[in-house]
Design an enzyme around this catalytic site. Structure first.
Site, PDB file in Angstrom:
ATOM      1  N   GLU A 284      -2.501  -2.722  -1.081  1.00  0.00           N
ATOM      2  CA  GLU A 284      -2.287  -3.852  -0.185  1.00  0.00           C
ATOM      3  C   GLU A 284      -2.008  -3.464   1.263  1.00  0.00           C
ATOM      4  O   GLU A 284      -1.123  -4.002   1.907  1.00  0.00           O
ATOM      5  CB  GLU A 284      -1.145  -4.733  -0.726  1.00  0.00           C
TER       6      GLU A 284
HETATM    7  C1  ACM Z   1       0.593  -4.149  -6.617  1.00  0.00           C
HETATM    8  O1  ACM Z   1       0.887  -5.055  -7.423  1.00  0.00           O
HETATM    9  N1  ACM Z   1       0.480  -4.408  -5.335  1.00  0.00           N
HETATM   10  C2  ACM Z   1       0.377  -2.801  -7.078  1.00  0.00           C
END
Ligand code: ACM
Length: 677
Positions: A284
């Site tokens: 992310e």
């Molecule tokens: C995640 O859930 N961002 C690994």
């Protein structure tokens, strides 16, 4: 498993003898086994008593202790044989003994003649070598004792990897002596000292569990930057993030000083955490700070890096060299998959099973976490169905061998030390079984039966997944009588997926923060309503009894009457506890579902098809009851919908066989798209 005739009595003389090399894991496990057995049977078992191998109740025979620290691929196999005079655990290595002892403890039963082990021969070993639990100790801090009781539970269900998610936007949870401002300014003082980390690692190793630390980079990194803003891709200052979500602060991958810092930090962590694997996160990264920084954009241009994904691949390449220098193998979330990533890097797939298969095709070892997110409040059945190597997988045998297992993930936006157990357990037991047992072990009804038994045993270890929610409910009820609130809570479930945050924001007009106490009704409700499952079973039984509709009718009627009558009692509690105000519409819905259920049973009992006007009004009431309040849902709604459909379709019941009628009702009762709020 080969069941045999007979039994071995477990009495006050129960004893354990060890044959083989001295090993502190085995002697520790022997002591814990005797303690647990004593607590269960109330016998004064004497751990210190020396017994001859021939006369011991349990003889443990191990060939080699094996390496003191658990490692990927350890031999965990064992053989357990219970005969009329002795039980024997044989294992090539110490870890097999630990696993075998857990199985033995699961076998202890009592009847009028006393405690005993049934005669059996078991040969056992895991299907996958990597069977883990991720604990996010950042969003909410988890003190060492919380981690230790999870380790006890993990050992009981034969998991072997604790993945500690140690750094996040919301907190930096490990002591660095080299860069002390990381924890001093990034943690509110809530972090593991190096000594505490070593103690957790030793505690885990004694139970045959590896500890894999994660330091999430380059995104999810706000807490690093509070003390060291010079690492960031945009000027500071930075503060610890208190909200949940994906945030912009990102390490600067273009400056050599970043890598010098990381080399020092990783060197320090590599020495502290002995496991061969080190997790660098990588998930992310939204790339916003990178795109907004002219120096970073110029760097990308100079090096021909087309986009932020390519820049992150460059960053990962540098990290891989740093890890290699410190003797570690890299683990990262599936976003790090890239042509330039060294093949040894292990991919943890969270965005979908396709990423795991893709990693395996490209030569990477991998583990599955998609489908095992405990924070999403999915059912045990749903988690149990997810397999790292699903039937019909098109991977070649060579590629399939790269799939090493999986990890359940306990992200901690919505759990604290007081509620984490009820979010992990007993559902983790189902995932543990998926990762240990043969792929063909998939009988959900049998799993539920066994998990119910195991759940109680897990609480004996100090976990609080059953008692914790009950205590929270008691607190919400205050001095009032909690029974009516317990009745409501028993049929509620927290909303699934990421809807808790979404609904919180929709209702309150702001995002939740780390400071929100997790003491509301939703926190006192378990992820899976046992009462709703039972009610669903009751309705199924009733429908399969078509056209007589006698089965389970009395139990259902009793439940519906209790719901119909619970509202006044719940409202008395709400009137004295404003925190419970959000439950008021749920109490009304429960009353309405109870009345509707009783109506439906009335039609079915009389063999009179309910009129269309009743059916449509009942479905409107059920749709209203399906709307979440306080981030909670009534888990009994689907079963009620089926009952209403059935009561209004007696004509059909006459035309179809029982199975056919049940399937037809299920089809008709499939809800319109969930109302959203
Ligand atoms: C995640 O859930 N961002 C690994």
């Amino acid at each position: 498993v080969e069941w045999r005739d007979g039994r071995l009595a477990v009495d006050a003389q129960f004893s354990v003898a060890l044959l083989g090399p001295e090993d502190r894991r085995i002697s520790g496990a022997r002591l814990r086994l005797l303690e647990r057995l004593a607590a269960r049977t109330a016998f004064e078992l004497l751990p210190a008593r020396a017994v001859a191998p021939e006369t011991a109740s349990l003889l443990v025979r191990v060939r080699e202790a094996g390496p003191a620290l658990p490692a990927l691929g350890d031999d965990e196999s064992y053989r357990l044989e219970v005969g009329p005079t002795q039980a024997v655990i044989e294992a090539p290595r110490a870890l097999g003994v630990l696993r075998g002892m857990e199985t033995l403890l699961q076998l202890v039963e009592g009847d009028r003649e006393g405690w005993f082990l049934p005669a059996v021969r078991i040969e056992d070993r895991p299907r996958f070598p990597w069977r883990g639990l991720l604990l996010d100790v950042c969003r909410h801090w988890m003190p060492p004792e919380v981690v230790k009781r999870q380790l006890d539970g993990m050992a009981a269900v034969k998991l072997n990897v604790l993945h500690l998610h140690l750094t996040e936007d919301q907190g930096f949870r490990i002591e660095s002596r080299r860069h002390p401002k990381l924890q001093e300014l990034g943690s509110d003082g809530l972090y593991y000292t190096a000594a505490q980390a070593r103690e957790l690692i030793a505690y885990a190793a004694e139970r045959g569990i590896r500890v894999v630390p994660e330091f999430d980079m380059p995104g999810h990194a706000t807490s690093w930057l509070v003390g060291y803003p010079e690492l960031a891709s945009a000027p500071g200052p930075y503060e610890i993030e208190r909200r949940w979500g994906i945030f912009d602060p990102t390490l600067d991958p273009t400056r050599e000083t970043t890598y010098a810092f990381l080399d020092g930090f990783i060197g320090e962590m590599a020495a502290l955490f002995p496991d061969a694997y080190l997790h660098i996160g990588g998930d992310e990264n939204n790339g916003k700070q990178w795109n907004a920084n002219p120096a970073i954009r110029a760097f990308m241009e100079r090096r021909g890096l087309a986009d932020t994904h390519a820049l992150q691949a460059y960053f990962n390449g540098r990290l891989a060299r740093i890890l290699a220098r410190h003797g570690k193998r890299m683990v990262g979330w599936d976003e790090i998959l890239h042509d330039d990533l060294p093949r040894q890097a292990l991919i943890q797939s969270w965005r979908g099973p396709g990423f795991l298969a893709e990693a395996a095709r490209r030569g990477h070892p991998g583990i599955l976490s998609w489908g095992y997110y405990l924070d999403l409040m999915h059912s045990t059945e749903r988690h149990y169905a997810v397999d790292p190597l699903p039937e019909g997988s098109d991977l070649t045998p060579e590629q399939a061998a790269r799939v090493l297992g999986g990890e359940a993930c306990m992200w901690s936006e919505w759990v604290g030390p007081e509620t984490i157990d009820s979010r992990i357990w007993p559902r983790l037991g189902a995932i543990a079984e998926r990762l240990w047992s043969p792929a063909g072990t998939r009988d959900v009804a049998d799993l539920r039966r066994r998990l119910g038994l195991e759940s109680v045993r897990l609480e004996d270890l100090g976990l609080t997944h059953e008692l914790g929610p009950a205590r929270l409910l008691r607190r919400l009820a205050g001095a009032g009588a909690p029974a009516s609130l317990q009745l409501l809570a028993a049929v509620l479930e927290p909303v699934e997926d990421y809807n808790r945050g979404r609904l919180f924001e929709a209702v309150r007009g702001r995002r939740a923060t780390q400071r929100l106490p997790l003491t509301r009704l939703v926190d006192a409700v378990r992820p899976e309503s046992e009462a709703a499952l039972k009610l669903g079973d009751g309705v199924t039984e009733l429908l399969l009894d078509a056209p007589r509709f006698l089965a389970a009718r009395a139990t259902l009627r009793e439940a519906f009457a209790a719901w119909r009558d619970a509202r006044p009692g719940i409202e008395r509690l709400i009137d004295r506890n404003p925190t419970l105000e959000e439950a008021r519409p749920l109490a009304t819905s429960l009353e309405s579902l109870g009345a509707t259920g009783l109506d439906a049973l009335g039609y079915l009992a009389a063999g009179v098809e309910a009129p269309e006007s009743w059916r449509s009004q009942a479905l409107v009431r059920i749709d209203a009851a399906a709307v979440p309040h306080g981030e909670l849902e009534l888990a009994v709604v689907p079963a009620l919908r089926e009952l209403v459909v059935a009561a209004a379709s007696l004509g059909r019941a006459g035309q179809l066989d029982a199975q056919g009628f049940r399937a037809w009702v299920a089809e008709q009762a499939r809800p319109a798209p969930q109302p959203r709020r």
